[in-house]
Design a protein around this motif. Structure first.
Motif, short mmCIF file in Angstrom:
data_model
loop_
_atom_site.label_atom_id
_atom_site.label_comp_id
_atom_site.label_asym_id
_atom_site.label_seq_id
_atom_site.Cartn_x
_atom_site.Cartn_y
_atom_site.Cartn_z
N GLY A 160 -2.20 -2.39 -12.88
CA GLY A 160 -2.88 -2.17 -11.61
C GLY A 160 -2.13 -1.31 -10.62
N ASN A 161 -0.90 -0.88 -10.98
CA ASN A 161 -0.18 0.02 -10.08
C ASN A 161 -0.83 1.40 -10.05
OD1 ASN A 161 2.64 -1.74 -10.94
ND2 ASN A 161 2.35 -1.19 -8.80
N LYS A 162 -0.89 1.99 -8.85
CA LYS A 162 -1.50 3.31 -8.68
C LYS A 162 -0.48 4.38 -8.29
CE LYS A 162 -5.99 1.37 -7.35
NZ LYS A 162 -5.57 -0.03 -7.59
N ARG A 163 0.53 3.99 -7.53
CA ARG A 163 1.54 4.96 -7.07
C ARG A 163 2.70 4.98 -8.06
NH1 ARG A 163 -1.03 2.15 -3.33
NH2 ARG A 163 -1.84 3.17 -1.45
N VAL A 164 2.40 5.47 -9.26
CA VAL A 164 3.36 5.47 -10.36
C VAL A 164 3.79 6.89 -10.67
CG1 VAL A 164 3.76 4.84 -12.77
CG2 VAL A 164 2.28 3.41 -11.36
N ILE A 165 5.10 7.09 -10.76
CA ILE A 165 5.67 8.38 -11.13
C ILE A 165 6.31 8.21 -12.51
CG2 ILE A 165 7.37 10.15 -10.54
CD1 ILE A 165 7.10 9.11 -7.59
N GLU A 166 5.72 8.84 -13.52
CA GLU A 166 6.22 8.72 -14.90
C GLU A 166 7.19 9.87 -15.17
OE1 GLU A 166 2.67 6.51 -17.31
OE2 GLU A 166 2.25 8.60 -16.73
N MET A 167 8.46 9.63 -14.90
CA MET A 167 9.44 10.72 -14.95
C MET A 167 9.71 11.20 -16.38
SD MET A 167 13.08 8.86 -14.00
CE MET A 167 14.04 10.33 -14.39
N HIS A 168 9.41 10.37 -17.36
CA HIS A 168 9.62 10.77 -18.76
C HIS A 168 8.31 11.02 -19.49
CE1 HIS A 168 13.88 8.83 -18.65
NE2 HIS A 168 13.87 10.06 -18.19
N GLY A 169 7.22 11.20 -18.73
CA GLY A 169 5.94 11.49 -19.36
C GLY A 169 5.22 10.24 -19.82
N SER A 170 4.28 10.43 -20.74
CA SER A 170 3.42 9.32 -21.16
C SER A 170 3.00 9.47 -22.61
CB SER A 170 2.18 9.26 -20.27
OG SER A 170 1.26 8.31 -20.76
N GLN A 180 0.83 -1.21 0.00
CA GLN A 180 0.00 0.00 0.00
C GLN A 180 0.87 1.27 0.00
OE1 GLN A 180 -3.52 0.02 -0.29
NE2 GLN A 180 -3.16 -2.12 -0.81
N ASP A 181 0.71 2.14 1.00
CA ASP A 181 1.41 3.43 0.98
C ASP A 181 2.92 3.31 1.16
OD1 ASP A 181 -0.89 4.85 0.55
OD2 ASP A 181 -1.23 5.34 2.66
N ASN A 182 3.41 2.14 1.49
CA ASN A 182 4.86 1.94 1.61
C ASN A 182 5.52 1.60 0.27
OD1 ASN A 182 5.26 2.50 4.35
ND2 ASN A 182 4.54 0.47 4.95
N PHE A 183 4.75 1.65 -0.79
CA PHE A 183 5.27 1.33 -2.12
C PHE A 183 5.15 2.55 -3.04
CE2 PHE A 183 4.62 0.20 -6.54
CZ PHE A 183 5.54 -0.80 -6.78
N HIS A 184 6.22 2.80 -3.80
CA HIS A 184 6.16 3.79 -4.89
C HIS A 184 6.99 3.27 -6.06
CE1 HIS A 184 4.89 6.39 -1.56
NE2 HIS A 184 4.23 7.05 -2.49
N LEU A 185 6.58 3.64 -7.26
CA LEU A 185 7.25 3.16 -8.46
C LEU A 185 7.57 4.35 -9.37
CD1 LEU A 185 6.22 0.05 -10.53
CD2 LEU A 185 6.85 2.14 -11.69
#
Length: 240
Positions: free
Chosen positions: A104-114, A86-91
């Motif tokens: 199904g991942n929700k805590r995703v940071i797309e550093m190069h956009g989409s 849960q909140d202990n995970f980030h990607l």
């Protein structure tokens, strides 16, 4: 192997290698090409100013490819890990294909956009690609009629969310790198930062990495084969 529990703060960085297992070409092959195009011709602001129609045609094709691609067992394992932590995970991902979200991942940071969004070069409003008129050679902003461009960070541009990424690197217990060579900065430097601030570092990649001296555990092979097994081990051993 480090013991991971539900209280362990896990930060994951993924690169092109995990998407390659879903049939998507890695950003740059050995010849410096992306889908048979010179990167300088399709992935720089200068290229867009010089030949916007060609650049748009390239990204329309990449978007269609991303829509057809399916998450592989590596993506699904990371979604399972987030569901557990849960909140202990980030990607953090260097990929622009949206496959982590599709898995199904929700805590995703797309550093190069989409590939799935674009934005107006005049008013800077973002739009989903599915909502704009891709029949136009150069799609125009529905709000101000300015020129739209793909929402992808090109060479020479600053990646997104670097402040948030830096804060996460300072506060994770485990930093895991998946499917990336450790060559392209700033992402290649993340493992050094995380380790400096006390994180246990893990890497999963087909080949040894350029920054391997900062890796505590290295698993050589396909993410789709290694991640499901590794993450199941973490979850099962934590339950005992």
């Amino acid at each position: 192997m480090m013991k991971v529990t539900k209280d362990t703060r896990v930060l994951v960085l993924t690169g092109a290698g995990i998407s390659a297992e879903s049939g998507l070409k890695t950003f740059r092959d050995a010849g410096g090409l992306w889908e048979n195009h010179r990167v300088e011709d399709v992935a720089t602001p200068e290229a867009f100013r010089r030949a916007p129609v060609m650049v748009w045609n390239f990204y329309k094709e990449r978007w269609q490819q991303a829509l057809q691609a399916k998450p592989n067992p590596g993506h699904l394992a990371l979604a399972k890990l987030e569901n557990w932590l849960q909140d202990n995970f980030h990607l953090i991902t260097q990929n622009v294909d949206g496959l982590h979200t599709a898995a199904g991942n929700k805590r995703v940071i797309e550093m190069h956009g989409s590939l799935h969004t674009c934005f107006c070069t005049r008013c800077h409003t973002r739009f989903p690609m599915k909502d704009i008129n891709l029949e136009e050679d150069i799609p125009l902003c529905p709000k101000c009629k300015g020129m739209l461009r793909p929402d992808v960070v090109w060479f020479g541009e600053v990646p997104y969310h670097l402040d948030k990424i830096d804060a996460l690197l300072h506060n994770c217990d485990v930093f895991m790198v998946v499917g990336t060579s450790g060559v392209v900065y700033p992402a290649a430097g993340f493992v050094m930062t995380a380790r400096y601030f006390g994180a246990h570092t893990i890497a999963v990649n087909l080949n040894p990495m350029e920054n391997s001296e900062f890796i505590d555990e290295f698993y050589q092979g396909k993410a789709g084969e290694i991640l499901p097994r590794l993450i199941d081990e973490w979850i099962n051993s934590a339950d005992k």
